[in-house]
Write a protein that holds these residues in place. Structure first.
Motif, PDB file in Angstrom:
ATOM      1  N   ASP A 132       0.845  -1.189   0.000  1.00  0.00           N
ATOM      2  CA  ASP A 132       0.000   0.000   0.000  1.00  0.00           C
ATOM      3  C   ASP A 132       0.883   1.241   0.000  1.00  0.00           C
ATOM      4  O   ASP A 132       1.778   1.371   0.827  1.00  0.00           O
ATOM      5  N   ALA A 188       0.305   4.354   0.705  1.00  0.00           N
ATOM      6  CA  ALA A 188       0.171   5.336   1.786  1.00  0.00           C
ATOM      7  C   ALA A 188       0.744   4.803   3.096  1.00  0.00           C
ATOM      8  O   ALA A 188       1.435   5.521   3.811  1.00  0.00           O
ATOM      9  N   THR A 189       0.466   3.533   3.398  1.00  0.00           N
ATOM     10  CA  THR A 189       0.876   2.998   4.700  1.00  0.00           C
ATOM     11  C   THR A 189       2.197   2.229   4.646  1.00  0.00           C
ATOM     12  O   THR A 189       2.770   1.915   5.687  1.00  0.00           O
ATOM     13  N   GLN A 232       2.460  -0.768   4.039  1.00  0.00           N
ATOM     14  CA  GLN A 232       2.212  -2.123   4.535  1.00  0.00           C
ATOM     15  C   GLN A 232       2.000  -3.072   3.360  1.00  0.00           C
ATOM     16  O   GLN A 232       1.395  -2.697   2.354  1.00  0.00           O
ATOM     17  N   THR A 262       0.248  -5.695   1.173  1.00  0.00           N
ATOM     18  CA  THR A 262      -1.174  -5.996   1.002  1.00  0.00           C
ATOM     19  C   THR A 262      -1.402  -7.334   0.319  1.00  0.00           C
ATOM     20  O   THR A 262      -2.529  -7.787   0.200  1.00  0.00           O
TER      21      THR A 262
END
Lengths: 383, 105
Positions: free
Chosen positions: A268, A270-271, A273, A275
């Motif tokens: 991801d 934005a984060t 992380q 996915t």
């Protein structure tokens, strides 16, 4: 062997210069690297045809290029340190300098005035006048430089394989200003700038993790993510370093080639992380987004390099597996995505496929082709 | 060129154990050295991310030692173990090939 290749090459293509043709534009032209013979094939994308062969570019075993803003000239970076300026209209090399002993790639400044080359021997970055190829700046480094990319404002970013340090060089003033962004990690193998120039992503080979440097922050902020990403186990031999210039940015995600594993990793944006992961055919080398679509195309390291797969960035599923030819080294899309050109090194062909029907539309003879570069790259930051 | 390399090898007695290789496989191995090893070591073996592997640089290294590096890689570097893809005889053939390869012009 080399002579034989060259002779074959000459038999295949007319060597006439293009300067005797009528007025023409360059927006649908491209160059294909013939890695074993130090030559280029000039291609016309609309006609799906080869126009000329351009020779004398040196050792193109790891070659890349970038285009001038007017799409007339290509700057070709050869393994042997050769920097050549190729005129697409004349179909010939118009300037050339052997500027180092061993190079890996290069970039052009946002204003098109400077060409920077990333060198292994001697380690460092050298910057040249785009018109004349005269040396403008020499920035020695403590090791092999990788991941050279252009940033707005006549700046370039790069990393050093041996020390892991990341730098930004600002060449807008009378004297270059070089700033260290610190050590990203052990053995960065490649790096890339996102298309909005917000983030410099650095892939590490010597330890796990990927580093994202926020270039919009002042000073830039470094974040390490995917902390289990990368090669550590010795039972995962890496037969070809993945290339990050193809890192696709799709559906709010990065998609990264796993190092040594037969997987794509989705992150991801934005984060930062993870996915998802996609099991694929082999060790991914290039992951390239098909323009105007949710798809990415992937090719693989030897010995599984006869396959190209298409993956849907929404579902992370492989939606198509193609076996276009032997040793598929690179893929380049028409700028609006309708077709893809793929090089088959061991079949000595560039294969052109329709991206909707997966039908082969045409093929072009080329000797051990590797990188394919369309002039539309001239207008894309980071290329 | 491959034949010449093997003959030279024999003349110099550089290889105590000569790697016998059927011609088609030898051609594949030569292709692999130039194209795949060449990705890191350069098509002319003058180096890149990987070390240079020209005859001058290797100068008299024992072929068995080179074959061992090819098979098992160099830990802590980008040199992978090729054992999953090559037999020991093939690695030795490649080592001998590198030790006798004509310098690129």
């Amino acid at each position: 062997m080399k002579r034989l290749l060259a002779a074959t090459a000459m038999a295949l293509l007319p060597l006439t210069a293009l300067s005797d043709t009528a007025i023409r534009a360059t927006g649908d032209l491209g160059l294909v690297i013939e890695r074993a013979s130090g030559s280029l094939v000039l291609v016309d994308r609309s006609d799906r045809a080869a126009l000329a062969r351009i020779e004398g570019l040196g050792d193109l075993s790891h070659a890349s290029m970038t285009y001038s803003p007017d799409e007339r000239f290509a700057y070709v970076f050869a393994r042997d340190g050769g920097l050549s300026k190729v005129d697409l209209l004349a179909g010939e090399v118009v300037a050339r300098t052997v500027q180092a002993g061993n190079s890996i790639g290069g970039a052009i400044s946002d204003d098109g005035r400077l060409v920077a080359v990333s060198n292994y021997t001697p380690g460092g970055v050298r910057v040249f006048d785009a018109d004349t190829l005269e040396l403008v700046a020499d920035v020695p480094m403590a090791g092999k430089t990788i991941g050279l990319a252009d940033l707005p404002g006549r700046r370039f970013a790069w990393a050093v394989w041996d020390t892991g340090e990341v730098f930004i060089g600002d060449f807008s003033g009378a004297e270059p200003a070089i700033t260290s962004l610190g050590v990203a990690g052990a053995n960065p193998f490649d790096a890339v700038v996102t298309e909005d120039a917000s983030t410099y992503l650095v892939g590490l080979f010597g330890e796990k993790g990927v580093v994202a440097i926020d270039l919009w922050a002042d000073p830039p902020v470094t974040t390490k993510f995917l902390k289990d990403y990368g090669k550590v186990e010795d039972d995962m031999p890496v037969y070809k370093m993945p290339h990050l210039q193809g890192w696709a940015f799709s559906e709010g995600q990065f998609v990264l080639p796993a190092v040594g594993r037969h997987e794509l990793l989705w992150v991801d944006r934005a984060t930062l992380q993870e996915t998802g992961r996609t099991p694929v055919h082999g060790q991914p080398v290039f992951i390239i987004a098909q323009p105007a679509s949710p798809y990415v195309w992937v090719n693989y390291a030897t010995p599984l390099n006869g396959v190209v797969q298409v993956v849907d960035s929404r579902t992370h599923d492989v939606v198509k597996t193609l076996e276009p030819g032997r040793a598929m080294l690179h893929m380049e899309f028409a700028p609006r995505g309708a077709e893809v050109w793929m090089s088959s090194r061991d079949d000595n062909k560039v294969l052109i496929y329709d991206t909707r029907t997966f039908e082969k539309l045409a093929e072009i003879d080329a000797t051990a082709p590797s990188g394919i570069f369309f002039t539309a790259r001239a207008h894309q930051p980071g290329l | 060129m491959r034949k010449a390399a093997l003959c030279l090898c024999l003349l110099l007695g550089a290889a105590p154990v000569r790697a016998e290789m059927p011609a088609p496989r030898a051609a594949e191995l030569e292709h692999m050295v130039i194209q795949d090893c060449g990705s890191c070591h350069g098509l002319t073996m003058k180096g890149g991310l990987g070390s240079p592997l020209t005859r001058d640089v290797l100068d008299g290294a024992p072929p068995e030692a080179l074959a061992s590096i090819i098979l098992d890689g160099v830990p802590g570097t980008a040199m992978p173990p090729w054992r999953p893809l090559l037999t020991e005889a093939e690695a030795l053939w490649i080592a001998q090939y590198l030790l006798t390869m004509e310098p690129a012009r």
